[in-house]
Design a protein around this motif. Sequence first.
Motif: not given
Length: 320
Positions: A212-232
């Motif tokens: 979760d922390e890595v998603i929020e750190c590196l993804y500019d949008g709302k945290r989510g668990y989709t394949l698209k977000i993971y790839l980014e």
Amino acid sequence: MATKRRNPSASAPSKTTESTRKYTRPGVEASVRLRSLSPISDHVDGWDRALSRYAAMIRAKGGTRLADLDARREGLPLARRCDRTWPRIADEAEAAPAAAAGATSLTKEQLLDVIVEWKFLKGKPRNALWPLLRSNADASVAAASRRAFAAADGIPKTMSVDASSDGDDASRYATEIAAAVSRLCEIRGVGPATASAVLCLYRPDVFAFMDDEVIECLYDGKRGYTLKIYLEVNDRCREIASQLNMAMEERKGDLEGSSSSSSGGGWTPCKVGKALWTVATMSANDDERGLSTIFDCDAARGPIEKNDSTLNSRKRTKKG
């Protein structure tokens, strides 16, 4: 499926954006601060010190139980396979015979008792998934994981992140990563986050774990668990790892005789994710002394500010 490539040292949002953004996970401001240190070549030691604190933060987060699960997970037979030399499998048609011949697979017991237990204790438990996870047959877990590992075998160890890189190469790289993740997601109850917990063991040089922390750190949008977000998120971990490795190579003469926690193949997307999670966890545990050793060049700035959402989240965590 292409992901937008960035320069991690120059792609951080503006200070105004970071200062007003509300994070839901405690300590993410610290990982954002680590990610934003620029130029990255001047802060390799800070990244290395962050990674060296991972085991201590695992214990701080979940005590002996999480530390034991982390050790069991790292000790699974599928772990660190990328340290060996493996032929590139060009496509799925070539991968199928390898899987049928008895390639490494994950058992249902390993998935439930090690991977999922570790993931739920390290992050947020999603107990509603247990019935789905338990409904899988042993054979289906093994088969899906063999297909995923065969797909992962076909991914090149590195890909250039230069501005001159062929866009088709980046698109193909993302497609191959997506294919491996999707094979594991054929298992009921397994999404991209759980899949990444498996694949970052098998190919840490390619996959990061979707904390979760890595998603929020590196993804500019709302945290989510989709394949698209993971790839980014994974792509950004890979780019940071690449820049850290280039910086270490340039400093090779200066680093002779030094002890580096990122040694043994250099920096990988998996190690980058670990470092970011570690710094967030240190901040969440008010380890200001430890953080000062990572941000020593910025020590004059004082303690990291924590916004209201972080403080409230920490209160909820302690009550729970």
